[in-house]
Design an enzyme around this catalytic site. Structure first.
Site, PDB file in Angstrom:
ATOM      1  N   CYS A 130      -6.364   1.912   5.163  1.00  0.00           N
ATOM      2  CA  CYS A 130      -7.070   0.714   5.620  1.00  0.00           C
ATOM      3  C   CYS A 130      -6.627   0.446   7.063  1.00  0.00           C
ATOM      4  CB  CYS A 130      -6.725  -0.476   4.723  1.00  0.00           C
ATOM      5  SG  CYS A 130      -4.992  -0.991   4.825  1.00  0.00           S
TER       6      CYS A 130
ATOM      7  N   CYS B  50      -2.852  -0.430   7.348  1.00  0.00           N
ATOM      8  CA  CYS B  50      -1.968   0.729   7.235  1.00  0.00           C
ATOM      9  C   CYS B  50      -2.147   1.683   8.420  1.00  0.00           C
ATOM     10  CB  CYS B  50      -2.206   1.461   5.922  1.00  0.00           C
ATOM     11  SG  CYS B  50      -1.580   0.544   4.498  1.00  0.00           S
TER      12      CYS B  50
ATOM     13  N   HIS C  92       0.826  -1.200   0.000  1.00  0.00           N
ATOM     14  CA  HIS C  92       0.000   0.000   0.000  1.00  0.00           C
ATOM     15  C   HIS C  92       0.869   1.261   0.000  1.00  0.00           C
ATOM     16  CE1 HIS C  92      -3.833  -2.111   1.695  1.00  0.00           C
ATOM     17  NE2 HIS C  92      -3.314  -2.730   0.646  1.00  0.00           N
TER      18      HIS C  92
ATOM     19  N   GLU D 140       0.777   3.913   1.871  1.00  0.00           N
ATOM     20  CA  GLU D 140       1.240   4.318   3.203  1.00  0.00           C
ATOM     21  C   GLU D 140       2.422   3.455   3.645  1.00  0.00           C
ATOM     22  OE1 GLU D 140      -3.323   4.692   3.062  1.00  0.00           O
ATOM     23  OE2 GLU D 140      -1.801   3.328   2.331  1.00  0.00           O
TER      24      GLU D 140
END
Length: 193
Positions: free
Chosen positions: A120, A123, A94, A96
């Site tokens: 999410c 993260c 992801h 992040e």
């Protein structure tokens, strides 16, 4: 000229989800700039369905790190993998996560700007552990992400992270700055933005 809602939001009010309350605050010119940057970074992703960008910034408005969603370094990002949702979800890093991994210094006390989705739960947990103090991004309007978003925002609020989640519209028509300001003035009940 297509106008980005985030870019021209410097004097417009946003919802702040903090300690269970919904409060209003002004979005600073820096928030506008770094959200525009997160949107640009998102465009670098090769994911055909969701391009996500993250920018981590310190308290002096210096960029500490950036990241976008994608497969790990050295792993082929061929269309077979990227178009198979189940495979892609198992393999992708992801935005992040990439921003945290590529930071050359501590991100403790920093702000994370994310586009087009809030983090999410996975993260959010990593941002908490890294010491991020504030997360800024658009409110997730996608129904299939609603439960995940509630968990993530709940985690961040419980950990004391300030979450600034602004609803945005991606208009297909061209808007002037005056039209956008009038829209948000009406929405938030402000006469003079």
């Amino acid at each position: 000229m297509q106008v980005s809602y985030w870019y021209y939001r410097c004097n417009i009010l946003a919802a702040v989800l903090e300690l269970g309350d919904v409060r209003q605050m002004s979005i600073s010119k820096w928030d506008c700039r770094f959200m525009a940057m997160a949107k640009l970074i998102a465009s670098w992703s090769k994911d055909p369905s969701t391009k996500v960008g993250a920018v981590i910034v310190d308290d002096k408005h210096r960029v500490v790190s950036v990241g976008f969603n994608g497969l790990p370094h050295g792993v082929s990002d061929n269309s077979e993998r990227l178009n198979d949702r189940e495979t892609k979800l198992r393999m992708v890093i992801h935005a992040e996560e990439n921003a945290l991994l590529f930071a050359n210094r501590s991100v403790s006390g920093c702000t994370a700007y994310v586009w087009p989705l809030l983090p999410c739960a996975r993260c959010a947990s990593k941002l908490i552990q890294a010491g991020i103090r504030r997360v800024v991004g658009p409110a997730n309007g996608r129904e299939h992400w609603r439960e995940e978003n509630e968990i993530a925002v709940g985690l961040m609020k419980e950990a004391g992270i300030s979450v600034v989640a602004e609803e945005h519209q991606q208009s297909r028509r061209k808007n002037s700055l005056e039209e956008i300001q009038a829209h948000w003035a009406e929405r938030w009940g402000q006469q003079d933005l």
